[in-house]
Write a protein that holds these residues in place. Structure first.
Motif, PDB file in Angstrom:
ATOM      1  N   LEU A  17     -15.043  61.897  81.794  1.00 51.61           N
ATOM      2  CA  LEU A  17     -14.856  62.306  80.401  1.00 51.61           C
ATOM      3  C   LEU A  17     -15.555  61.337  79.451  1.00 51.61           C
ATOM      4  O   LEU A  17     -16.157  61.752  78.460  1.00 51.61           O
ATOM      5  N   LEU A  60      -9.323  63.749  73.691  1.00 46.60           N
ATOM      6  CA  LEU A  60      -9.568  65.194  73.673  1.00 46.60           C
ATOM      7  C   LEU A  60      -9.905  65.711  72.276  1.00 46.60           C
ATOM      8  O   LEU A  60     -10.556  66.748  72.133  1.00 46.60           O
ATOM      9  N   GLU A  63     -13.785  66.755  70.469  1.00 43.92           N
ATOM     10  CA  GLU A  63     -14.541  68.010  70.297  1.00 43.92           C
ATOM     11  C   GLU A  63     -14.485  68.522  68.862  1.00 43.92           C
ATOM     12  O   GLU A  63     -15.251  69.411  68.490  1.00 43.92           O
ATOM     13  N   LEU A 195      -5.714  71.600  72.342  1.00 43.45           N
ATOM     14  CA  LEU A 195      -6.797  71.175  73.227  1.00 43.45           C
ATOM     15  C   LEU A 195      -6.223  70.800  74.596  1.00 43.45           C
ATOM     16  O   LEU A 195      -5.484  69.827  74.721  1.00 43.45           O
ATOM     17  N   SER A 196      -6.584  71.572  75.605  1.00 46.09           N
ATOM     18  CA  SER A 196      -6.028  71.371  76.935  1.00 46.09           C
ATOM     19  C   SER A 196      -7.054  70.766  77.883  1.00 46.09           C
ATOM     20  O   SER A 196      -8.265  70.887  77.681  1.00 46.09           O
ATOM     21  N   SER A 197      -6.536  70.118  78.924  1.00 46.66           N
ATOM     22  CA  SER A 197      -7.386  69.544  79.972  1.00 46.66           C
ATOM     23  C   SER A 197      -6.537  69.334  81.216  1.00 46.66           C
ATOM     24  O   SER A 197      -5.344  69.012  81.106  1.00 46.66           O
ATOM     25  N   LEU A 199      -6.574  66.884  82.883  1.00 48.21           N
ATOM     26  CA  LEU A 199      -6.280  65.449  82.926  1.00 48.21           C
ATOM     27  C   LEU A 199      -4.937  65.098  82.285  1.00 48.21           C
ATOM     28  O   LEU A 199      -4.410  64.015  82.497  1.00 48.21           O
ATOM     29  N   PRO A 203      -0.892  69.373  76.217  1.00 50.26           N
ATOM     30  CA  PRO A 203      -2.118  69.518  75.427  1.00 50.26           C
ATOM     31  C   PRO A 203      -2.085  68.667  74.168  1.00 50.26           C
ATOM     32  O   PRO A 203      -1.016  68.321  73.660  1.00 50.26           O
TER      33      PRO A 203
END
Length: 212
Positions: A17, A60, A63, A195-197, A199, A203
């Motif tokens: 990342l 995150l 973005e 915002l999801s991931s 990791l 979120p």
């Protein structure tokens, strides 16, 4: 029992990342887990979840930033979300805004150690900076309720500048409570970004308010 997450060993995928700045992210995590705890900026119980709850949660939001942004990080404290975002978006410039001397000293030490040329430290309160600073984006995490943040941050937002407030599960409730102040300040209605991931378990919720 699963081993506790070590601040020196990020979860799988975290280094990718941060790309070329992965080593700096690890070094920052080490600062949080050692001097950050010693100086009282991070609670000892937070050390096992530094990456998932703090560093990655902050990163995150990158973005929502652009390479040319001039970002003010309000109430920066332990550099969250400012330092992870500065690592993620090296082409943007960041001002870590913090009124408390001990925290300013710690931030100065860490930024110098990491060699972050796109980061500067500003000692003060954002509500006192209207005559001196203007930003295309202002970030804040665990600082104040949204209705207070919009009052503080609107004067330092450039035209089309946006407040990006990292919030928890009460994000939508805070948006409703801040609606009156947002209208009075002639800002655009708040928008929630989730915002999801893989990791992170939870979120990252970012409330965006734009100054037209």
């Amino acid at each position: 029992m699963e081993a506790a997450e070590s601040p020196a060993v990020p979860p799988a995928g975290a280094l990718e990342l941060f790309g070329a700045r992965a080593g700096l992210a690890e070094r920052y995590a080490h600062h949080l887990a050692t001097t950050g705890v010693e100086w009282g900026l991070i609670g000892p119980r937070e050390v096992p979840r530094l990456w998932s709850r703090h560093i990655l949660n902050s990163a995150l939001a990158a973005e929502l930033l652009s390479p040319g942004d001039d970002v003010g990080d309000v109430g920066s404290g332990a550099g969250l979300p400012g330092i992870p975002l500065a690592l993620m978006v090296p082409e943007a410039s960041f001002a870590l805004i913090e009124p408390m001397e001990r925290r300013v000293d710690w931030l100065t030490m860490v930024v110098h150690d990491l060699g972050l040329e796109n980061v500067r430290i500003v000692r003060g309160r954002v509500e006192d900076l209207a005559d001196d600073e203007v930003f295309t984006a202002v970030t804040a995490r665990a600082v104040k309720a949204l209705k207070v943040l919009v009052e503080w941050c609107a004067p330092v937002l450039a035209p089309d500048g946006r407040l990006l407030a990292l919030k928890g599960e009460r994000a939508q409730q805070e948006m409703a409570e801040a609606a009156k102040a947002i209208r009075r300040l002639r800002l655009s209605p708040a928008v929630l970004h989730t915002l999801s991931s893989p990791l992170v378990e939870t979120p990252t919720r970012v409330v965006e308010v734009v100054r037209p």
